[in-house]
Enzyme design. Structure first.
Site, mmCIF file in Angstrom:
data_model
loop_
_atom_site.group_PDB
_atom_site.id
_atom_site.type_symbol
_atom_site.label_atom_id
_atom_site.label_comp_id
_atom_site.label_asym_id
_atom_site.label_seq_id
_atom_site.Cartn_x
_atom_site.Cartn_y
_atom_site.Cartn_z
ATOM 1 N N ALA A 21 -3.903 14.852 5.455
ATOM 2 C CA ALA A 21 -3.708 13.578 6.158
ATOM 3 C C ALA A 21 -2.663 12.750 5.428
ATOM 4 C CB ALA A 21 -5.028 12.809 6.197
ATOM 5 N N HIS B 106 3.090 14.483 1.770
ATOM 6 C CA HIS B 106 2.534 15.830 1.573
ATOM 7 C C HIS B 106 3.632 16.813 1.981
ATOM 8 C CE1 HIS B 106 -1.742 14.699 1.091
ATOM 9 N NE2 HIS B 106 -1.501 13.773 2.009
ATOM 10 N N LYS C 288 -9.249 -0.171 -6.052
ATOM 11 C CA LYS C 288 -9.319 0.486 -4.752
ATOM 12 C C LYS C 288 -10.677 1.130 -4.532
ATOM 13 C CE LYS C 288 -7.915 2.263 -0.853
ATOM 14 N NZ LYS C 288 -6.775 3.058 -0.428
ATOM 15 N N ASN D 240 -5.065 7.431 -6.142
ATOM 16 C CA ASN D 240 -5.779 8.687 -5.818
ATOM 17 C C ASN D 240 -4.993 9.922 -6.250
ATOM 18 O OD1 ASN D 240 -3.895 8.230 -3.737
ATOM 19 N ND2 ASN D 240 -5.115 9.322 -2.221
ATOM 20 N N HIS E 3 0.875 -1.195 0.000
ATOM 21 C CA HIS E 3 0.000 0.000 0.000
ATOM 22 C C HIS E 3 0.904 1.236 0.000
ATOM 23 C CE1 HIS E 3 -3.877 2.090 1.351
ATOM 24 N NE2 HIS E 3 -2.988 3.050 1.145
ATOM 25 N N HIS F 278 -10.560 1.229 1.625
ATOM 26 C CA HIS F 278 -10.372 2.217 2.687
ATOM 27 C C HIS F 278 -11.611 2.082 3.569
ATOM 28 C CE1 HIS F 278 -8.875 6.133 4.384
ATOM 29 N NE2 HIS F 278 -10.086 6.007 4.927
ATOM 30 N N HIS G 128 1.582 5.355 -1.692
ATOM 31 C CA HIS G 128 1.251 6.537 -2.507
ATOM 32 C C HIS G 128 2.543 7.115 -3.055
ATOM 33 C CE1 HIS G 128 -2.931 6.825 -0.957
ATOM 34 N NE2 HIS G 128 -2.380 6.248 0.106
ATOM 35 N N LEU G 129 2.645 7.180 -4.371
ATOM 36 C CA LEU G 129 3.853 7.731 -4.996
ATOM 37 C C LEU G 129 3.616 9.107 -5.612
ATOM 38 C CD1 LEU G 129 5.547 4.681 -6.782
ATOM 39 C CD2 LEU G 129 6.305 5.874 -4.719
ATOM 40 N N ARG G 130 2.332 9.534 -5.695
ATOM 41 C CA ARG G 130 2.005 10.838 -6.302
ATOM 42 C C ARG G 130 2.473 10.884 -7.759
ATOM 43 N NH1 ARG G 130 -1.196 10.908 -2.041
ATOM 44 N NH2 ARG G 130 -0.326 11.832 -0.161
ATOM 45 N N LEU H 216 -5.143 9.252 7.888
ATOM 46 C CA LEU H 216 -6.470 8.636 7.925
ATOM 47 C C LEU H 216 -6.373 7.178 7.480
ATOM 48 C CD1 LEU H 216 -8.666 11.515 6.466
ATOM 49 C CD2 LEU H 216 -8.699 10.618 8.811
ATOM 50 N N HIS I 83 -4.803 -0.569 5.741
ATOM 51 C CA HIS I 83 -4.356 0.213 6.907
ATOM 52 C C HIS I 83 -5.318 0.112 8.084
ATOM 53 C CE1 HIS I 83 -7.079 2.998 4.952
ATOM 54 N NE2 HIS I 83 -6.201 3.372 4.063
ATOM 55 N N ASP J 271 1.366 2.629 3.563
ATOM 56 C CA ASP J 271 0.529 3.809 3.352
ATOM 57 C C ASP J 271 1.370 5.083 3.416
ATOM 58 O OD1 ASP J 271 -1.750 5.184 2.687
ATOM 59 O OD2 ASP J 271 -2.561 5.205 4.714
HETATM 60 O O1 DOR Z 1 -3.619 9.602 5.579
HETATM 61 C C1 DOR Z 1 -3.946 9.297 4.447
HETATM 62 N N1 DOR Z 1 -3.346 9.843 3.368
HETATM 63 N N2 DOR Z 1 -4.947 8.433 4.282
HETATM 64 C C2 DOR Z 1 -5.451 8.174 3.078
HETATM 65 O O2 DOR Z 1 -6.359 7.388 2.997
HETATM 66 C C3 DOR Z 1 -4.959 8.879 1.881
HETATM 67 C C4 DOR Z 1 -3.587 9.333 2.069
HETATM 68 C C5 DOR Z 1 -3.125 10.316 1.021
HETATM 69 O O3 DOR Z 1 -3.310 10.045 -0.165
HETATM 70 O O4 DOR Z 1 -2.558 11.348 1.385
HETATM 71 ZN ZN ZN Z 2 -3.411 5.055 1.463
#
Ligand code: DOR
Ligand code: ZN
Length: 354
Positions: A271, A259, A107, A45, A17, A144, A19-21, A227, A182, A255
């Site tokens: 988050a 940011h 997802k 996302n 799980h 989620h 996130h690479l943006r 989150l 998560h 996860d």
């Molecule tokens: O804390 C989180 N950040 N929870 C998520 O479900 C999404 C993630 C994000 O993409 O920043």
């Molecule tokens: Zn996530």
């Protein structure tokens, strides 16, 4: 697994799980994950979200090209792509995904539950055709698991999701393979342990290492806000028990959700915890604190591929026992980012690469 008092060598792990943006952020973070993990499940996302196989393929190419740009060989890291489920995803898109070897899962974000989830699912009834198709193809649904309901306390949204959404969904689609992503509560850990059928859960380093006091200690600390939000200590203990139990239904998913620092240190802070650069040392610290370092390898390197029906990795990753300070800030494109545990000292570090 080979262990001496000073080193720990495990089969190369995967991150189930991540996130690479995209763009400059992707370039800033991708190498950190590829340094430790052979494969990662890439969250869809983005803005706009990755909803089609062709978008997922294009995103995969951008990831591999960013990796090459960072000086790492793209052949050493395999991004496993996912589709972002919307109320309007056509069931045929699932057929296309099933034929594409690089798109491995879908997802489900309840609409509005978290970062970039506005296009998520408003009601499971809208996606029944898609879920039927996934069930037929054996394609996992990554969930989620929080209700987005302003009348439900934010700390209860995962537990309520189990009763309100997950149990009915799994009753209607008993052969659908599900990853409860998560997990943060005792209720989720126990649900996954006791439920019938094809279900598993990922567990993050922050939910193993911290409870919700971390968000409020000595002032409001936005870098511990993610989150689902951190919960009470007894939930953390239930997650540690689950992760270190040896039960193959639990596996590693960081996860890691980067940011920029200024967007977390903000009146409406984003988050997400950025754990990628020292993800394995964080997990090693949590397993060692539980007296269960011997179970880290199965959690990090075996249970995930076994659930996804993929081969375990060939190579190894070595950790070295040495008190290692985590930087307070790291470069993040034109900005900076605060990593999880920034300013703390971890008992393990990654071995130098040869
Ligand atoms: O804390 C989180 N950040 N929870 C998520 O479900 C999404 C993630 C994000 O993409 O920043
Ligand atoms: Zn996530």
């Amino acid at each position: 697994m080979a262990a001496s008092p000073d080193t720990l060598s495990i089969v190369r792990p995967d991150d189930w799980h991540l996130h690479l943006r995209d763009g400059a952020a992707l370039h800033a973070v991708v190498a950190a994950s590829a340094r430790q993990f052979a494969r990662a499940i890439i969250m869809p996302n983005l803005k706009p979200p990755v909803t089609t196989v062709s978008q997922a393929r294009a995103y995969r190419e951008r990831i591999l090209s960013a990796l090459g740009g960072s000086g790492r060989s793209p052949g050493t890291f395999r991004p496993l792509m996912t589709l972002y489920l919307t109320d309007r995803t056509p069931p045929q898109e699932i057929d296309a995904a099933a034929e594409d070897g690089d798109v491995v899962a879908v997802k489900l974000y309840p609409a509005g539950a978290t970062t970039n989830s506005d296009a998520g699912v408003t009601d499971i009834r809208h996606v029944r055709g898609v879920l039927e198709r996934m069930q037929r193809h054996g394609m996992p649904l990554l969930i989620h698991g929080e209700v987005n309901d302003g009348t439900v306390d934010v700390f209860d949204r995962e537990a309520v999701f189990i009763e309100r959404v997950l149990i009915p969904l799994r009753r209607d689609f008993p052969a659908l393979r599900v990853v409860f992503e998560h997990i943060t509560t005792e209720q989720a850990a126990h649900y996954v342990r006791d439920a019938e059928g094809g279900i598993a859960a990922t567990i993050t380093p922050q939910h193993l290492l911290y409870n919700r006091n971390a968000i409020f200690s000595g002032g409001l600390r936005p870098h511990w806000y993610c989150l689902p939000v951190l919960k009470r200590e007894h939930h953390r203990l239930a997650l540690v028990e689950a992760a270190t139990s040896g039960n193959p239904r639990y596996f590693l998913g960081t996860d890691s959700a980067p940011h920029a620092a200024h967007l977390k240190e903000h009146a409406a802070g984003c988050a997400g915890c950025y754990s990628a650069p020292h993800a394995m040392p964080l997990y090693a610290a949590a397993f060692e604190a539980a007296g269960r370092l011997d179970r880290l390898e199965a959690f990090a390197s075996f249970h995930g591929p076994d659930f996804y029906g993929l081969p375990r990795n060939d190579g190894h990753l070595t950790l070295v026992r040495e008190p290692t300070p985590i930087p307070e800030r790291l470069p993040y494109g034109e900005h900076e980012i605060v990593p999880l545990a920034g300013g703390e000292t971890l008992p393990w570090r990654l071995a130098e690469e040869h």
